[in-house]
Write an enzyme that holds these catalytic residues in place. Structure first.
Site, PDB file in Angstrom:
ATOM      1  N   PRO A   2       0.824  -1.189   0.000  1.00  0.00           N
ATOM      2  CA  PRO A   2       0.000   0.000   0.000  1.00  0.00           C
ATOM      3  C   PRO A   2       0.864   1.247   0.000  1.00  0.00           C
ATOM      4  O   PRO A   2       1.774   1.387   0.808  1.00  0.00           O
ATOM      5  CB  PRO A   2      -0.776  -0.113   1.304  1.00  0.00           C
ATOM      6  CG  PRO A   2      -0.226  -1.298   2.010  1.00  0.00           C
ATOM      7  CD  PRO A   2       1.010  -1.696   1.340  1.00  0.00           C
ATOM      8  N   GLU A   3       0.571   2.135  -0.909  1.00  0.00           N
ATOM      9  CA  GLU A   3       1.239   3.421  -0.960  1.00  0.00           C
ATOM     10  C   GLU A   3       0.242   4.453  -0.435  1.00  0.00           C
ATOM     11  O   GLU A   3      -0.827   4.092   0.050  1.00  0.00           O
ATOM     12  CB  GLU A   3       1.677   3.714  -2.404  1.00  0.00           C
ATOM     13  CG  GLU A   3       2.481   2.555  -3.000  1.00  0.00           C
ATOM     14  CD  GLU A   3       2.946   2.786  -4.422  1.00  0.00           C
ATOM     15  OE1 GLU A   3       3.185   3.939  -4.786  1.00  0.00           O
ATOM     16  OE2 GLU A   3       3.060   1.799  -5.174  1.00  0.00           O
ATOM     17  N   HIS A 111      -2.447 -15.474   9.422  1.00  0.00           N
ATOM     18  CA  HIS A 111      -1.774 -14.237   9.026  1.00  0.00           C
ATOM     19  C   HIS A 111      -2.348 -13.015   9.727  1.00  0.00           C
ATOM     20  O   HIS A 111      -1.928 -11.894   9.467  1.00  0.00           O
ATOM     21  CB  HIS A 111      -1.863 -14.052   7.517  1.00  0.00           C
ATOM     22  CG  HIS A 111      -1.226 -15.170   6.744  1.00  0.00           C
ATOM     23  ND1 HIS A 111       0.103 -15.496   6.895  1.00  0.00           N
ATOM     24  CD2 HIS A 111      -1.730 -16.034   5.836  1.00  0.00           C
ATOM     25  CE1 HIS A 111       0.388 -16.518   6.100  1.00  0.00           C
ATOM     26  NE2 HIS A 111      -0.713 -16.866   5.465  1.00  0.00           N
ATOM     27  N   ARG A 130       3.228 -11.538   4.589  1.00  0.00           N
ATOM     28  CA  ARG A 130       4.687 -11.451   4.495  1.00  0.00           C
ATOM     29  C   ARG A 130       5.340 -10.847   5.737  1.00  0.00           C
ATOM     30  O   ARG A 130       6.563 -10.837   5.845  1.00  0.00           O
ATOM     31  CB  ARG A 130       5.085 -10.665   3.240  1.00  0.00           C
ATOM     32  CG  ARG A 130       4.929 -11.498   1.990  1.00  0.00           C
ATOM     33  CD  ARG A 130       5.290 -10.721   0.765  1.00  0.00           C
ATOM     34  NE  ARG A 130       6.727 -10.625   0.554  1.00  0.00           N
ATOM     35  CZ  ARG A 130       7.272  -9.994  -0.483  1.00  0.00           C
ATOM     36  NH1 ARG A 130       6.506  -9.399  -1.360  1.00  0.00           N
ATOM     37  NH2 ARG A 130       8.569  -9.961  -0.632  1.00  0.00           N
TER      38      ARG A 130
END
Length: 294
Positions: A2-3, A111, A130
């Site tokens: 996400p930016e 997760h 991740r």
DNA sequence: CGTTGATCCTGGGCGC
DNA sequence: TGCGCCCAGGATCAAC
């Protein structure tokens, strides 16, 4: 992942639904994503009320009675609000073609690293396969927050975003390829790989161009292009290529608006030349070899 | 000081 | 079907 536009979309979604709520319980997953002293202090959040939801660069800032909860989503972080009364069965569904997750809600899984249970029965969840994301708990003082964010550069869409400071920061990096500078959060906060490529296309600048070889006109075009591509990203609810979903679990729509990112081999929308993909500072980089000359 | 490269993780896609 | 390899919206830190 996400930016700035994706984090801003999440922020706006949260703002509507969690402000004023009180945290009644919480669960933490893998300690790895929590900053060293944060994990043992997390339970002090019990009973605190959410005052507002802000953002600095790619960081989400949840302000509480006596803390700031800072979340960075890394590459694959997802923040959603789970509402058990919505009737959504939850779970993961995969779109047969795009592979995007279509489920509006997902139950916690291996997760899911943070769950904040709220007094209205909903749960704020952070999921990050991740584990490149980070959760940091600060006190409520402004100086503490300023210190935490002191490494970040100028913030787009604020009065700090001015051409003079942009040029000042840029000209210190004369030997660096321009794309690498755009990815550096101490230059402009919030630009990542997608929007760097898009801004370079918008400004007709080659990603490998060294800053020192860029004229003032090119620098000015970049200065103007950054808010344009970020603003478009926000307008279209963020870019969903793989993992990004908003706080409702919905995909964004900006992937259809991109000019170069992920379009290698396809014709440039401006001139028809095939978009190329190269590597610049270890990141996949997309550009039009005709519109963006060295 | 500025710049490069390795590293942290998991999962999906592809070639064999 | 399975294995190995490469790739992925990020950021830090050691080493030149």
């Amino acid at each position: 992942m996400p930016e700035l536009p994706e984090v801003e979309t999440i922020r706006r979604g949260l703002e509507n639904r969690i402000i004023g709520r009180e945290i009644v319980d919480l669960r933490c997953g893998d300690p790895k994503i929590f900053q060293a002293q944060t994990l043992q202090r997390m339970e002090t959040l019990n009973g605190e009320r959410i005052l507002d939801v802000g953002r600095r660069g790619k960081y989400l800032v949840i302000r509480l009675d006596s803390h700031r909860l800072i979340i960075h989503l890394g590459m694959t972080g997802q923040i959603t609000v789970n509402d058990p009364s919505s009737g959504d069965p939850g779970g993961f569904l995969r779109h047969p073609v795009t592979g995007l997750q279509r489920a509006r809600q997902h139950p916690p899984d291996r997760h899911t690293h943070l769950q904040l249970l709220l007094d209205d029965g909903r749960t704020l969840m952070l999921r990050d396969p991740r584990k490149f994301g980070k959760v940091v708990l600060l006190g409520h003082g402004q100086p503490e927050a300023d210190l935490f964010f002191s490494h970040l550069g100028i913030e787009p869409f604020t009065e700090d975003y001015r051409l003079e400071s942009f040029l000042l920061r840029l000209d210190r990096r004369s030997k660096t390829p321009i794309k690498a500078v755009l990815l550096d959060q101490s230059f402009v906060a919030g630009v990542g790989n997608i929007y760097a490529d898009e801004a370079l296309f918008e400004a007709s600048v080659h990603p490998r161009r060294r800053v020192g070889a860029l004229g003032r006109a090119g620098k000015k075009r970049l200065f103007e292009a950054i808010p344009v591509v970020l603003g478009r990203g926000i307008e279209f609810g963020g870019t969903s290529l793989r993992d990004y979903i908003d706080s409702d679990g919905r995909s964004g729509r900006n992937q259809d608006e991109l000019n170069v990112y992920g379009r290698y081999g396809q014709p440039c929308r401006r001139c028809g030349t095939a978009i190329r993909k190269i590597v610049v500072s270890q990141r996949g980089t997309h550009f039009c070899p005709n519109c963006q000359r060295r």
